[in-house]
Motif scaffolding. Structure first.
Motif, PDB file in Angstrom:
ATOM      1  N   CYS A  43       0.793  -1.225   0.000  1.00  0.00           N
ATOM      2  CA  CYS A  43       0.000   0.000   0.000  1.00  0.00           C
ATOM      3  C   CYS A  43       0.829   1.280   0.000  1.00  0.00           C
ATOM      4  O   CYS A  43       0.336   2.344  -0.351  1.00  0.00           O
ATOM      5  CB  CYS A  43      -0.936   0.014   1.208  1.00  0.00           C
ATOM      6  N   ALA A  44       2.088   1.184   0.413  1.00  0.00           N
ATOM      7  CA  ALA A  44       2.916   2.374   0.611  1.00  0.00           C
ATOM      8  C   ALA A  44       3.274   3.097  -0.684  1.00  0.00           C
ATOM      9  O   ALA A  44       3.687   4.253  -0.639  1.00  0.00           O
ATOM     10  CB  ALA A  44       4.183   2.013   1.383  1.00  0.00           C
ATOM     11  N   ALA A  45       3.100   2.468  -1.823  1.00  0.00           N
ATOM     12  CA  ALA A  45       3.373   3.154  -3.082  1.00  0.00           C
ATOM     13  C   ALA A  45       2.387   4.298  -3.310  1.00  0.00           C
ATOM     14  O   ALA A  45       2.717   5.282  -3.974  1.00  0.00           O
ATOM     15  CB  ALA A  45       3.311   2.170  -4.246  1.00  0.00           C
ATOM     16  N   CYS A  46       1.199   4.186  -2.727  1.00  0.00           N
ATOM     17  CA  CYS A  46       0.179   5.226  -2.903  1.00  0.00           C
ATOM     18  C   CYS A  46      -0.174   5.920  -1.586  1.00  0.00           C
ATOM     19  O   CYS A  46      -0.330   7.137  -1.561  1.00  0.00           O
ATOM     20  CB  CYS A  46      -1.086   4.623  -3.506  1.00  0.00           C
ATOM     21  N   HIS A  47      -0.353   5.160  -0.509  1.00  0.00           N
ATOM     22  CA  HIS A  47      -0.787   5.691   0.794  1.00  0.00           C
ATOM     23  C   HIS A  47       0.396   5.903   1.727  1.00  0.00           C
ATOM     24  O   HIS A  47       1.364   5.148   1.677  1.00  0.00           O
ATOM     25  CB  HIS A  47      -1.711   4.682   1.487  1.00  0.00           C
ATOM     26  N   LEU A  48       0.279   6.886   2.616  1.00  0.00           N
ATOM     27  CA  LEU A  48       1.170   6.942   3.772  1.00  0.00           C
ATOM     28  C   LEU A  48       0.629   5.895   4.727  1.00  0.00           C
ATOM     29  O   LEU A  48      -0.514   5.983   5.168  1.00  0.00           O
ATOM     30  CB  LEU A  48       1.129   8.311   4.445  1.00  0.00           C
ATOM     31  N   VAL A  49       1.427   4.891   5.025  1.00  0.00           N
ATOM     32  CA  VAL A  49       0.921   3.791   5.847  1.00  0.00           C
ATOM     33  C   VAL A  49       1.483   3.778   7.257  1.00  0.00           C
ATOM     34  O   VAL A  49       0.978   3.055   8.111  1.00  0.00           O
ATOM     35  CB  VAL A  49       1.162   2.421   5.168  1.00  0.00           C
ATOM     36  N   SER A  50       2.538   4.568   7.502  1.00  0.00           N
ATOM     37  CA  SER A  50       3.125   4.598   8.839  1.00  0.00           C
ATOM     38  C   SER A  50       3.677   5.985   9.119  1.00  0.00           C
ATOM     39  O   SER A  50       3.945   6.752   8.190  1.00  0.00           O
ATOM     40  CB  SER A  50       4.243   3.562   8.959  1.00  0.00           C
ATOM     41  N   PRO A  51       3.827   6.318  10.380  1.00  0.00           N
ATOM     42  CA  PRO A  51       4.363   7.639  10.731  1.00  0.00           C
ATOM     43  C   PRO A  51       5.778   7.866  10.185  1.00  0.00           C
ATOM     44  O   PRO A  51       6.169   9.006   9.945  1.00  0.00           O
ATOM     45  CB  PRO A  51       4.379   7.624  12.259  1.00  0.00           C
ATOM     46  N   GLU A  52       6.521   6.813   9.949  1.00  0.00           N
ATOM     47  CA  GLU A  52       7.895   6.949   9.465  1.00  0.00           C
ATOM     48  C   GLU A  52       7.983   7.236   7.961  1.00  0.00           C
ATOM     49  O   GLU A  52       9.006   7.694   7.479  1.00  0.00           O
ATOM     50  CB  GLU A  52       8.701   5.682   9.770  1.00  0.00           C
ATOM     51  N   GLN A  53       6.922   6.954   7.226  1.00  0.00           N
ATOM     52  CA  GLN A  53       6.941   7.137   5.781  1.00  0.00           C
ATOM     53  C   GLN A  53       6.846   8.620   5.445  1.00  0.00           C
ATOM     54  O   GLN A  53       6.048   9.351   6.027  1.00  0.00           O
ATOM     55  CB  GLN A  53       5.776   6.370   5.152  1.00  0.00           C
ATOM     56  N   ALA A  54       7.635   9.079   4.480  1.00  0.00           N
ATOM     57  CA  ALA A  54       7.707  10.505   4.178  1.00  0.00           C
ATOM     58  C   ALA A  54       6.836  10.947   3.001  1.00  0.00           C
ATOM     59  O   ALA A  54       6.353  12.073   2.992  1.00  0.00           O
ATOM     60  CB  ALA A  54       9.158  10.898   3.912  1.00  0.00           C
TER      61      ALA A  54
END
Length: 110
Positions: A43-54
């Motif tokens: 999911c991280a390619a489209c959504h921010l999935v965690s607080p660490e993702q920029a």
């Protein structure tokens, strides 16, 4: 698209009304850590999935935004993930994976 999502939600509501919750029944054993790992992979390619993702795609809600929606219904979210719907790709998630993703998203709410 709305018709498909509406039909999926209607079937889920009818099943719950009949005393069955085919997706929600397994949610009690869902693993948020597994959900986070799935989210980071798929999911991280489209959504921010965690607080660490920029970074994420513009106009796509973060998992935290989804979790903090006042009208969030975990069962409805699970049913939403059952069928592919544009613009999300068809990831053919298993029921266990869906439950884990929903459990993870729930941990991000207030």
């Amino acid at each position: 698209m709305r018709l498909v999502v509406g039909c999926v939600l209607a079937v889920g509501i009818l099943a719950m009304g009949a005393g069955r919750d085919p997706i929600g029944a397994a949610r009690a054993a869902a693993d948020p850590a597994e959900g986070r790992a799935l989210a980071e992979r798929w999911c991280a390619a489209c959504h921010l999935v965690s607080p660490e993702q920029a970074t994420a795609m513009d106009g796509v809600p973060s998992f935290r935004e989804i979790a903090e929606r006042e009208d969030l219904d975990p069962r409805a979210l699970a049913y939403y993930l059952v069928l592919p719907h544009p613009p999300m790709p068809d990831m053919a998630l298993s029921r266990r994976e869906i439950d884990a993703l929903v459990a993870y998203i729930e941990t991000l709410g207030d």
